[in-house]
Design a protein around this motif. Structure first.
Motif, PDB file in Angstrom:
ATOM      1  N   PRO A 201      73.391  75.675   0.381  1.00 31.28           N
ATOM      2  CA  PRO A 201      72.528  76.438  -0.538  1.00 31.28           C
ATOM      3  C   PRO A 201      71.767  77.573   0.140  1.00 31.28           C
ATOM      4  O   PRO A 201      71.613  78.648  -0.446  1.00 31.28           O
TER       5      PRO A 201
ATOM      6  N   ARG B 223      73.872  80.724   0.463  1.00 31.69           N
ATOM      7  CA  ARG B 223      74.606  81.219  -0.703  1.00 31.69           C
ATOM      8  C   ARG B 223      74.417  82.726  -0.907  1.00 31.69           C
ATOM      9  O   ARG B 223      75.393  83.445  -1.118  1.00 31.69           O
TER      10      ARG B 223
ATOM     11  N   GLU C  19      77.285  85.535  -0.806  1.00 33.33           N
ATOM     12  CA  GLU C  19      77.640  86.327  -1.983  1.00 33.33           C
ATOM     13  C   GLU C  19      77.800  87.796  -1.623  1.00 33.33           C
ATOM     14  O   GLU C  19      78.781  88.446  -2.008  1.00 33.33           O
TER      15      GLU C  19
ATOM     16  N   LEU D  13      81.586  77.917  -3.309  1.00 34.86           N
ATOM     17  CA  LEU D  13      80.404  77.551  -4.101  1.00 34.86           C
ATOM     18  C   LEU D  13      80.647  76.309  -4.949  1.00 34.86           C
ATOM     19  O   LEU D  13      79.783  75.916  -5.726  1.00 34.86           O
TER      20      LEU D  13
END
Length: 256
Positions: A133, A136, A140, A168
């Motif tokens: 997490p 992330r 991205e 993800l």
């Protein structure tokens, strides 16, 4: 048709249509690989800039069809969740598309071939990155940067997008809707980017428009016959063929 023949001789126009028909069939049957097939297949005999020009409208139309099949509700949810990735992919497609006209043909063969080989090997091996997490957001932006750059230069950002969604841990039933939005918006940016770059122009757009027809015919046949195939085996065979074709593109680029 006369204008198209000023860009490509008739036998290469027929060859491009056959490759596109195959790409549409595979996309309809197993849901992926049309741009990769068109790039690696047409690149065997056709100038790489013409290859990129040729795939633009088939990609745009087929991705619009995919969004329509998935519905607008899932599309809105996909945009809300993945807007950062969408943003950087779209921006980088527009930017990187402008460099296509200044790259030599040999360099373009390598640019087209290396990603085809690498991304197909990754998919064939079933590897996927694992992102926690806390990483992330950087992931991205990084994945979007890579996918968008590849998209503008080579016309394909699908395989990096698949890896992004796998990393993800996006549920399989949502992946198709998310991919539809990313591919759809990206194809609009590819269209706009190459209008600006001049790759899609008064001559090449007619070739690209012609290739929409075999692409759609192939997809229709693929939709109808796809359930009759062993999906896993068909997918593996497709990836192996793409690797061979991609290696040939790299060979052409390195040997001139």
């Amino acid at each position: 048709m006369t204008d198209i023949l000023s860009v490509l001789p008739l036998h290469l126009v027929v060859f491009a249509c056959l490759v596109t028909l195959l790409g549409g069939f595979v996309k309809g049957a197993v849901g992926f690989a049309m741009p990769l097939i068109m790039i690696s297949g047409m690149g065997i005999l056709i100038d790489p800039q013409l290859v990129v020009a040729g795939i633009i409208l088939p990609i745009l139309v087929s991705n619009g069809w995919q969004i329509a099949r998935s519905g607008l509700g899932p599309a809105r949810l996909a945009v809300a969740e993945h807007w950062r990735y969408l943003l950087i992919v779209c921006v980088m497609i527009l930017i990187s598309a402008q460099f296509l006209t200044v790259i030599s043909a040999d360099t373009m063969f390598v640019i087209l071939g290396v990603p085809v080989v690498a991304l197909c090997i990754v998919q064939l091996l079933g590897w996927k990155p694992v992102i926690g997490p806390r990483w992330r957001r950087p992931f991205e932006w990084g994945a979007g940067l890579a996918a968008g750059t590849l998209g503008g230069l080579a016309g394909t950002w699908g395989p990096p997008t698949v890896l992004y969604l796998l990393a993800l841990e996006t549920p399989r039933d949502r992946q198709m809707a998310v991919q539809g939005v990313i591919y759809g918006l990206g194809s609009v940016m590819l269209f706009l980017g190459h209008l600006q770059s001049g790759v899609l122009n008064g001559h090449t757009w007619q070739l690209s428009a012609l290739l929409v027809v075999p692409a759609m015919l192939g997809m229709v046949v693929g939709f109808r016959l796809g359930d009759r195939f062993d999906q896993a085996l068909f997918r593996k065979v497709t990836l192996i063929v793409l690797i061979v074709a991609g290696v040939n593109l790299v060979r052409r680029g390195l040997t001139g």
